[in-house]
Design a protein around this motif. Structure first.
Motif, PDB file in Angstrom:
ATOM      1  N   ARG A 340       0.898  -1.151   0.071  1.00  0.00           N
ATOM      2  CA  ARG A 340       0.095  -0.283   0.061  1.00  0.00           C
ATOM      3  C   ARG A 340       0.709   1.273   0.085  1.00  0.00           C
ATOM      4  O   ARG A 340       1.767   1.439   0.674  1.00  0.00           O
ATOM      5  N   VAL A 341       0.504   2.286  -0.682  1.00  0.00           N
ATOM      6  CA  VAL A 341       1.179   3.649  -1.036  1.00  0.00           C
ATOM      7  C   VAL A 341       0.120   4.541  -0.681  1.00  0.00           C
ATOM      8  O   VAL A 341      -1.078   4.460  -1.331  1.00  0.00           O
ATOM      9  N   ASP A 342       0.320   5.515   0.080  1.00  0.00           N
ATOM     10  CA  ASP A 342      -0.645   6.654   0.346  1.00  0.00           C
ATOM     11  C   ASP A 342      -0.263   7.707  -0.704  1.00  0.00           C
ATOM     12  O   ASP A 342       1.010   8.102  -0.846  1.00  0.00           O
ATOM     13  N   CYS A 343      -1.102   8.081  -1.458  1.00  0.00           N
ATOM     14  CA  CYS A 343      -1.142   8.749  -2.656  1.00  0.00           C
ATOM     15  C   CYS A 343      -1.605  10.158  -2.298  1.00  0.00           C
ATOM     16  O   CYS A 343      -2.792  10.299  -2.026  1.00  0.00           O
ATOM     17  N   TYR A 344      -0.730  11.285  -2.224  1.00  0.00           N
ATOM     18  CA  TYR A 344      -1.279  12.547  -2.042  1.00  0.00           C
ATOM     19  C   TYR A 344      -1.251  13.274  -3.090  1.00  0.00           C
ATOM     20  O   TYR A 344      -1.381  14.459  -3.180  1.00  0.00           O
ATOM     21  N   GLY A 345      -1.044  12.794  -4.322  1.00  0.00           N
ATOM     22  CA  GLY A 345      -1.109  13.565  -5.706  1.00  0.00           C
ATOM     23  C   GLY A 345       0.332  13.878  -6.169  1.00  0.00           C
ATOM     24  O   GLY A 345       0.613  14.374  -7.139  1.00  0.00           O
ATOM     25  N   GLY A 363      -5.118   8.701  -2.432  1.00  0.00           N
ATOM     26  CA  GLY A 363      -5.416   8.019  -1.196  1.00  0.00           C
ATOM     27  C   GLY A 363      -4.597   6.894  -1.086  1.00  0.00           C
ATOM     28  O   GLY A 363      -3.651   6.555  -1.891  1.00  0.00           O
ATOM     29  N   VAL A 364      -4.881   5.744  -0.111  1.00  0.00           N
ATOM     30  CA  VAL A 364      -4.195   4.467   0.026  1.00  0.00           C
ATOM     31  C   VAL A 364      -4.519   3.765  -1.283  1.00  0.00           C
ATOM     32  O   VAL A 364      -5.631   3.395  -1.749  1.00  0.00           O
ATOM     33  N   THR A 365      -3.520   3.177  -1.573  1.00  0.00           N
ATOM     34  CA  THR A 365      -3.593   2.536  -2.970  1.00  0.00           C
ATOM     35  C   THR A 365      -2.864   1.271  -3.026  1.00  0.00           C
ATOM     36  O   THR A 365      -1.770   0.954  -2.466  1.00  0.00           O
ATOM     37  N   ASP A 366      -3.424   0.168  -3.650  1.00  0.00           N
ATOM     38  CA  ASP A 366      -2.487  -1.102  -3.552  1.00  0.00           C
ATOM     39  C   ASP A 366      -2.510  -1.403  -5.128  1.00  0.00           C
ATOM     40  O   ASP A 366      -2.973  -0.584  -6.014  1.00  0.00           O
ATOM     41  N   LEU A 367      -2.018  -2.387  -5.593  1.00  0.00           N
ATOM     42  CA  LEU A 367      -1.748  -2.513  -6.913  1.00  0.00           C
ATOM     43  C   LEU A 367      -2.846  -2.502  -7.700  1.00  0.00           C
ATOM     44  O   LEU A 367      -2.971  -2.159  -8.706  1.00  0.00           O
ATOM     45  N   ARG A 368      -3.977  -3.393  -7.119  1.00  0.00           N
ATOM     46  CA  ARG A 368      -5.289  -3.187  -8.280  1.00  0.00           C
ATOM     47  C   ARG A 368      -5.934  -1.739  -8.465  1.00  0.00           C
ATOM     48  O   ARG A 368      -5.995  -1.552  -9.561  1.00  0.00           O
ATOM     49  N   LYS A 369      -5.837  -1.166  -7.304  1.00  0.00           N
ATOM     50  CA  LYS A 369      -6.361   0.232  -7.371  1.00  0.00           C
ATOM     51  C   LYS A 369      -5.346   1.049  -8.314  1.00  0.00           C
ATOM     52  O   LYS A 369      -5.750   1.841  -9.029  1.00  0.00           O
ATOM     53  N   ALA A 370      -4.058   0.899  -8.181  1.00  0.00           N
ATOM     54  CA  ALA A 370      -2.924   1.722  -8.713  1.00  0.00           C
ATOM     55  C   ALA A 370      -3.118   1.575 -10.321  1.00  0.00           C
ATOM     56  O   ALA A 370      -3.106   2.306 -11.158  1.00  0.00           O
TER      57      ALA A 370
END
Lengths: 617, 365
Positions: A340-345, A363-370
């Protein structure tokens, strides 16, 4: 061990040998005297009246069919006007007459006549290759005033599909001096037509056929009196392509007025089902002899209609490259599907900020969401942990950054950068910031649409990098199969257990789930998996970047990319789309892929869904 | 080993005659192929290169005493025979005949090599089994067997022209060696029945060539075309010819094969009877000189070697010229030093090398 006792006997034998030789030579000389002196007049007359000559009969080039046997490239009879140089007394007058009769530029006729000086004397010099029937009649009516002018029928290439698939077929042209010099032993002559690009060039030896000849008796004006013997030409071989006419047409229509390329490939065999490059050209222009103005127009068109963008266009793969980054990271163990990586933009490295396309962040992103929402920050982070060399290894294993050995000439290699490459090319060290942007397929990374298709196919088929094939079968006229393509696995990639499935699921999500960037490629009947991409053409500073392209000039707008395969459960077809300056992979490229899928699966062909709203990357 | 006398005795006459013929041949090729472009342009240049290669081979051969060949003859014969068998098994087939062995860098035609090897083999036999009163049939069994094997193998390729040439070359050597009158009559009868029986063994195209030769007008556009067009070319040359590069027959491409087997008809058309007379006298001089070399040879082996090589040149010249001017049927035999082709040039120049060799060692025992 010469024995003196037999010397007189030997001398006699030597005399005999010499005498016999002299007598036989005398006989030959007598015969020559008879032919050349006594009968000379008769033979000289025969020689002058020797109006029996061989005239070549052009062989039709082999027809080209699609995979289902539909005719794509054919020949039609064309009428040409040519002259026998030896039968012409007043060249200027003749050219004037002909230019009036044929509505032709006398200068062009003059030039072609001059070009014919390189021909053997006995060979007619073609002045006009393709004359309409009306003009032909005018020539025929005046034939008595036109000694030495011949009319011939010859096969001419015809392209029922006009500009469709033109880059695959390529075009023909008159053989050049250089090609002639290189063709030793292959029986080419000035004025012959030869394939200049595409399959016409690659398959020249198969398509060309063998010239026939006619032994004809002609009168003193060079007009044929009668045909004495005919040796029929052998037409070129029949070429069956892996192409599907329906899929090809769908791909070209879906690209429409856009500039770009589509490659559709069978994910199991590497057979190319469609390869479109727009804008295109009509090869018929070349078959009948292209004019200078037409040629200049094609060359000067900024959209490069002569270039086959599917193999010669090199584009940053942009987010479609995230497939490679994901697989490399999973295999190397620097990430799992659950990382999980938190994406702030944005993503900060040192004193630089790398922006996600979505400024508000994911926001919080995993592989599937990314993958689904094409989050850049997840891939920045994972890519940085992975490092450029492991990323490059995976890309190369998947067929990028090198030639795939495709049948058409001029295939580009793309570029997969490494530390060593940068050292050699720029004599500079590699920076982490460059790794970060390489992870999202920007920076130095370049690939052709064909490579994107092959890369995606290896994801679809479980790791096989296939050689893309365009020629399915070559057949002689007797039905004998001369060449038959077999699927060829260039290499097999080991993605590590479970990793491929995870990426495949994420690609399905990237098309089918809400928020997915690739929704415009969705089908009701089959499940599609795919990835969008939007490639920066010029590096814009963050603040003047305008996604809608309202103020960006056309040539600076982003390229739109999309790679996809279907059905997701058992992939059959993979499609790679690049729309130059199409701005949005999801908005412009994905609907093109959808149209190709519909044609392939024989679905009710719907009008391509209008890009609705904001698709993101 | 290299004696100064060898240089003093070098046979310049022979070398100059051969070179002169080759150069005329190359000039003629230039004219014959001038109208061709692209693939045609380089023929005379390539021929020049072949002549150069041949010349070097000839000079190389001079460095070794020809008498070594007598001992090597058996080896040469066996190797070449093996190659002939190999041709039938794994040879390269072009235009229905299998004549070449693909050696990678070039194609070897073992039947050409056999012409030279049979000369060496016969020279060895007749040198070792001297006979002053003519050979009996019994004594000819070995040479006839030596001859029959390659002839049959070449015939099977099928290459009638070359097998007949091998037969003719060997024939001259046998007659020169001397045979009893009875044997002569027997051999003539044998040849006649062989020819009669052979007719039924010929391939259709070979029969057709012979029929056409007897009556070319039968098929003026097919098999007879060559002969008729060649006769027109030669005949229309007249007394002084049409001039270099001016032959209409050849320049207009009515003449087929005008750079190979029919090269002479181009020459005849452009130089007329006068030119042909000069050319034929040069060829005749070459033959007579060959006989002279044989006569001056230091030993029987050298003598037979020279006779054999001279016979080889002679038959090639006669069969080719006879064909071109319509005295003999069309068989694919090149005119030595004149027709385009590396194989013919190299064979001829190796033969020349042997003659030079025998000639320059005439005083050495």
């Amino acid at each position: 061990m010469k024995n003196e006792s037999d010397a007189p006997d030997l001398t006699r034998r030597f005399m005999l040998l010499s005498l016999v030789a002299v007598l036989i030579f005398l006989l030959l000389l007598l015969r020559l005297w008879y032919l050349q002196v006594i009968q000379a007049e008769r033979f000289q007359m025969l020689s002058e009246r020797n109006r029996i000559r061989y005239m070549p009969i052009a062989a039709p080039r082999g027809p080209i069919f699609d995979r289902d046997g539909q005719l794509l490239v054919d020949n039609r009879p064309a009428f040409g006007v040519s002259v026998m140089r030896q039968d012409i007394d007043d060249r200027e007058r003749l050219i004037e007459q002909l230019s009036l009769l044929l509505d032709a530029d006398p200068e062009i006729l003059e030039n072609r006549f001059k070009a014919g000086r390189r021909f053997p004397f006995y060979r007619p010099v073609p002045l006009v290759d393709d004359v309409s029937r009306d003009l032909l009649e005018r020539v025929q009516e005046n034939s008595l005033d036109l000694p030495g002018v011949l009319i011939d029928v010859h096969p001419m290439r015809s392209y029922p599909l006009e500009d469709v698939a033109a880059h695959i077929f390529g075009y023909l042209g008159e053989i050049t001096e250089r090609e002639l010099a290189q063709s030793t032993g292959k029986d080419y002559r000035s004025g012959d037509v030869i394939g200049k690009s595409g399959l016409e060039q690659t398959l020249e030896t198969y398509l060309r056929g063998t010239e026939g000849q006619r032994l004809v008796e002609v009168d003193v004006l060079g007009k044929e009196l009668r045909v004495l013997k005919i040796q029929d030409p052998v037409p070129g071989n029949k070429v069956y392509l892996t192409l599907s006419q329906e899929v090809q047409l769908a791909a070209e229509r879906a690209l429409g007025e856009h500039s770009g390329a589509v490659v559709a490939m069978d994910a199991r065999s590497g057979e190319i089902l469609a390869m479109a490059s727009r804008p295109s050209f009509n090869p018929a222009l070349f078959a009948r002899g292209i004019s200078g103005a037409e040629w200049r127009e094609l060359l000067q068109n900024p959209l490069h209609p002569l270039q086959n963008k599917a193999i010669k266009g090199q584009y940053p793969p942009a987010s479609t490259f995230k497939i490679v980054t994901a697989l490399a990271a999973l295999r190397a163990g620097v990430a799992t599907p659950n990382t999980r990586v938190d994406c702030y933009g944005s993503f900060t490295l040192g004193n630089r900020d790398f922006r996600c396309w979505k400024r508000t962040g994911h926001g919080v992103t995993d592989l599937r969401k990314a993958m689904r929402e094409s989050c850049d920050v997840w891939f920045y982070k994972v890519g940085l942990d992975l490092g450029i060399d492991r990323l490059a290894d995976m890309a190369r294993e998947m067929g990028m950054g090198e030639s795939l050995g495709f049948a058409l000439a001029g295939e580009k290699e793309g570029l997969i950068p490494t530390r060593a490459w940068k050292r050699q090319r720029f004599n500079a060290p590699w920076y982490d910031g460059e790794t970060v942007i390489a992870a999202i397929g920007q920076g130095y990374v370049l690939s052709t649409p064909l490579q994107l298709a092959v890369m995606s196919a290896s994801v679809a088929n479980g790791g096989q990098v296939l050689r893309p094939q365009i020629v399915k079968r070559i057949e002689g006229w007797d039905g004998q199969v001369i060449h038959e393509a077999r699927p060829e696995v260039l290499k097999t990639v080991d993605f590590g257990p479970g990793n491929l499935a995870a990426v495949q699921r994420s690609l399905e999500a990237a098309v089918n789930e809400p928020q997915a960037t690739g929704r415009a490629s969705r089908l009701d009947e089959f499940k599609v998996a795919g990835k969008t991409g939007t490639a920066q053409v010029v590096r814009l500073r963050d603040d003047d970047r305008d996604r809608a392209g309202r103020v960006t000039p056309f040539r600076h707008r982003d390229h739109a990319l999309f790679v996809a395969y279907a059905p997701a459960e058992a992939p059959e077809i993979v499609v790679a789309v690049v729309v130059e300056h199409g701005q949005s992979g999801g908005g412009t490229a994905a609907p093109v892929a959808r149209a190709v899928f519909e044609a392939y699966f024989g679905l009710n062909v719907s009008a391509p869904e209008a890009p609705a709203g904001h698709f993101g990357d | 080993m290299f004696d100064r006398r060898l240089l003093l005795n070098f046979d310049w006459t022979l070398l100059i005659t051969v070179s002169l013929l080759a150069l005329i041949g190359i000039a003629n090729l230039y004219s014959a192929t001038a109208a061709w472009e692209g693939s045609g342009g380089g023929f005379y240049l390539k021929q020049f290169v072949w002549f150069g290669i041949g010349l070097m081979l000839a000079l190389l051969i001079c460095c070794f005493d020809y008498r070594h060949l007598e001992h090597l003859g058996v080896h040469f014969y066996i190797i070449t025979l093996a190659m002939l068998v190999a041709v039938l098994l794994v040879g390269k087939t072009t235009m229905g005949a299998t004549r070449w062995l693909d050696l990678g860098f070039f194609n070897l035609q073992p039947s050409e090599v056999m012409k030279l090897v049979i000369i060496i083999a016969f020279a060895r036999y007749f040198c070792r089994h001297g006979h002053f009163r003519g050979y009996r049939l019994r004594e000819l069994i070995i040479p006839l067997a030596l001859l029959a094997l390659p002839v049959v193998l070449v015939l099977k390729q099928p290459d009638l022209g070359t097998s007949l040439l091998i037969l003719f070359i060997a024939g001259v050597m046998v007659l020169f060696a001397g045979i009893r009158r009875g044997v002569l009559i027997l051999l003539i009868l044998l040849a006649l029945t062989g020819a009669g029986g052979g007719w039924f063994m010929l391939h259709d195209y070979q029969k057709e060539r012979i029929r056409t030769f007897l009556e070319p007008e039968r098929d003026p556009l097919g098999a007879g075309y060559h002969i008729i067009q060649s006769k027109i070319a030669v005949g229309s040359g007249g007394m002084f010819g049409k001039g270099f590069m001016q032959g209409t027959q050849s320049q207009l491409s009515f003449l087929p094969e005008r750079h190979t087997d029919f090269a002479f008809s181009v020459f005849a058309e452009e130089w007329g009877f006068a030119g042909c007379l000069v050319l034929l006298l040069l060829y005749l001089f070459l033959i007579i000189w060959g006989v002279y070399v044989a006569r001056r040879a230091a030993d029987r082996f050298g003598m037979f070697l020279a006779v054999g090589v001279t016979a080889m040149l002679f038959w090639h010249i006669i069969v080719n010229l006879g064909m071109v001017i319509g005295l003999l049927p069309v068989v694919g035999v090149p005119l030595p030093l004149f027709s385009y082709g590396g194989t013919s040039m190299v064979t001829t120049m190796i033969g020349t090398g042997l003659l030079l060799n025998v000639s320059m060692r005439r005083f050495m025992f």
